[in-house]
Design a protein around this motif. Structure first.
Motif: not given
Length: 139
Positions: A52-66
């Motif tokens: 989730h950290w990876y997805v959040a920092i690589t795609d802004p639409k998933f930033s909530h995943q942080l």
């Protein structure tokens, strides 16, 4: 997903199976094995926040995943400090299943490699939860 990544995922199962076998073979006492098993399980559960950290920092639409990325670590830590019995294994098992379900639903729009990762996680999570049940049975 790279083959070596899948291989490492499956190799990560070794302690989940070796520790119960060590109890059955009287190599480890149950209390010792329980400590080793729960600590390893908590570490591996914590690892699942990383995707989730990876997805959040690589795609802004998933930033909530942080925010979600931290939950497996917190749950794992709480399971270790709040309980010292089969409840620890129960909490960890439920957390593995909950994270898998969450991943399956939230990472559907992620890159193809991550979709492959979640498919592999179904197998890994099934085997990990089964090993938790075996540890409860050994107590």
């Amino acid at each position: 997903m790279p083959k070596h990544a899948a291989l490492l995922g499956y190799l990560g199962l070794i302690p989940f199976f070796a520790i119960p076998v060590a109890v059955l073979m009287d190599i480890l006492s149950y209390p010792q094995a329980f400590a080793f098993f729960t600590q390893y399980s908590a570490i591996i559960l914590s690892f699942f926040g990383g995707i989730h950290w990876y997805v959040a920092i690589t795609d802004p639409k998933f930033s909530h995943q942080l925010y979600v990325a931290m939950l497996p670590s917190i749950v794992a830590w709480l399971a270790l400090i709040l309980f010292a019995d089969a409840r620890t294994l129960g909490v960890l098992s439920l957390a593995y299943v909950a994270v898998l379900i969450y991943d399956k639903f939230t990472l559907q729009m992620a890159p193809a490699q991550i979709i492959e990762y979640t498919r592999m996680r179904v197998i890994l999570t099934t085997l990990v939860v089964t090993s938790h049940v075996v540890m409860v049975g050994l107590s």
